[in-house]
Enzyme design. Structure first.
Site, PDB file in Angstrom:
ATOM      1  N   CYS A 133      22.073  96.923 -14.078  1.00 29.85           N
ATOM      2  CA  CYS A 133      21.488  98.262 -14.046  1.00 29.85           C
ATOM      3  C   CYS A 133      20.054  98.230 -13.516  1.00 29.85           C
ATOM      4  O   CYS A 133      19.530  99.256 -13.089  1.00 29.85           O
ATOM      5  CB  CYS A 133      21.560  98.918 -15.418  1.00 29.85           C
ATOM      6  SG  CYS A 133      20.785  97.998 -16.739  1.00 29.85           S
ATOM      7  N   HIS A 134      19.438  97.053 -13.490  1.00 31.96           N
ATOM      8  CA  HIS A 134      18.081  96.937 -12.942  1.00 31.96           C
ATOM      9  C   HIS A 134      18.070  97.209 -11.431  1.00 31.96           C
ATOM     10  O   HIS A 134      17.013  97.451 -10.862  1.00 31.96           O
ATOM     11  CB  HIS A 134      17.468  95.570 -13.253  1.00 31.96           C
ATOM     12  CG  HIS A 134      18.201  94.419 -12.652  1.00 31.96           C
ATOM     13  ND1 HIS A 134      19.295  93.841 -13.253  1.00 31.96           N
ATOM     14  CD2 HIS A 134      17.997  93.747 -11.492  1.00 31.96           C
ATOM     15  CE1 HIS A 134      19.735  92.853 -12.499  1.00 31.96           C
ATOM     16  NE2 HIS A 134      18.964  92.772 -11.422  1.00 31.96           N
TER      17      HIS A 134
END
Length: 165
Positions: A133-134
């Site tokens: 998700c980064h």
């Protein structure tokens, strides 16, 4: 539900990981307590078990030491809704060194007009690093928020070559 957890150290950070019998279900933020898992799971029994997470710990350490670009782990997404699971699976398709904005993620997941729900699912990702998700940034190019902190997100994106120093 039983979660088998392990604690490990990479450089100056301590991490917790937890797995079910189906696969990895949680990767915690650096230097947080095991209680962080309660943000994602209710009615769980936590069992300390280093053996259940040996491979996950090895691969996460390699990634954080910039010696691995992709993960090969069984993951258990069963704590998420069907929509969240779809978004989390889509996140795993964003390759190392690449970033997408929320609109692009919405298109990749084929979930039209669901930008807020997509952003919410990204924020509810229980498996940091492994489900990347980064790699989701804001449409204006700013890196946006991250459960483990904006500093780590920026560090990871620089390590992967998506952001320049």
């Amino acid at each position: 539900m039983k979660l088998y957890y392990s604690k490990f150290q990479v450089k100056d950070a301590t991490y917790y990981v937890a797995s079910t019998k189906k696969g990895l279900g949680f990767v915690g933020s650096p230097n947080q307590t095991l209680n962080e898992v309660n943000q994602f799971y209710q009615a769980i029994e936590l069992i300390g078990d280093e053996k259940s997470n040996i491979e996950a710990v090895r691969q996460i350490k390699e990634y954080l030491e910039n010696r691995r670009q992709e993960f090969n782990l069984a993951i258990d997404l069963s704590n998420g809704t069907q929509f969240q699971q779809k978004i989390w699976k889509t996140l795993t398709k964003i390759t190392y060194g690449r970033g997408v904005n929320y609109t692009e993620l919405e298109e990749l997941a084929e979930t039209p007009k669901a930008i807020r729900a997509v952003a919410s699912a990204v924020a509810r990702n229980p498996i940091l690093l492994v489900i990347p998700c980064h790699r989701v940034i804001r449409k204006d190019g700013k890196i946006g928020n991250y459960r483990a902190g904006v500093e780590l997100k920026e560090k990871l994106l620089k390590m992967e070559g998506f952001l320049k120093d």
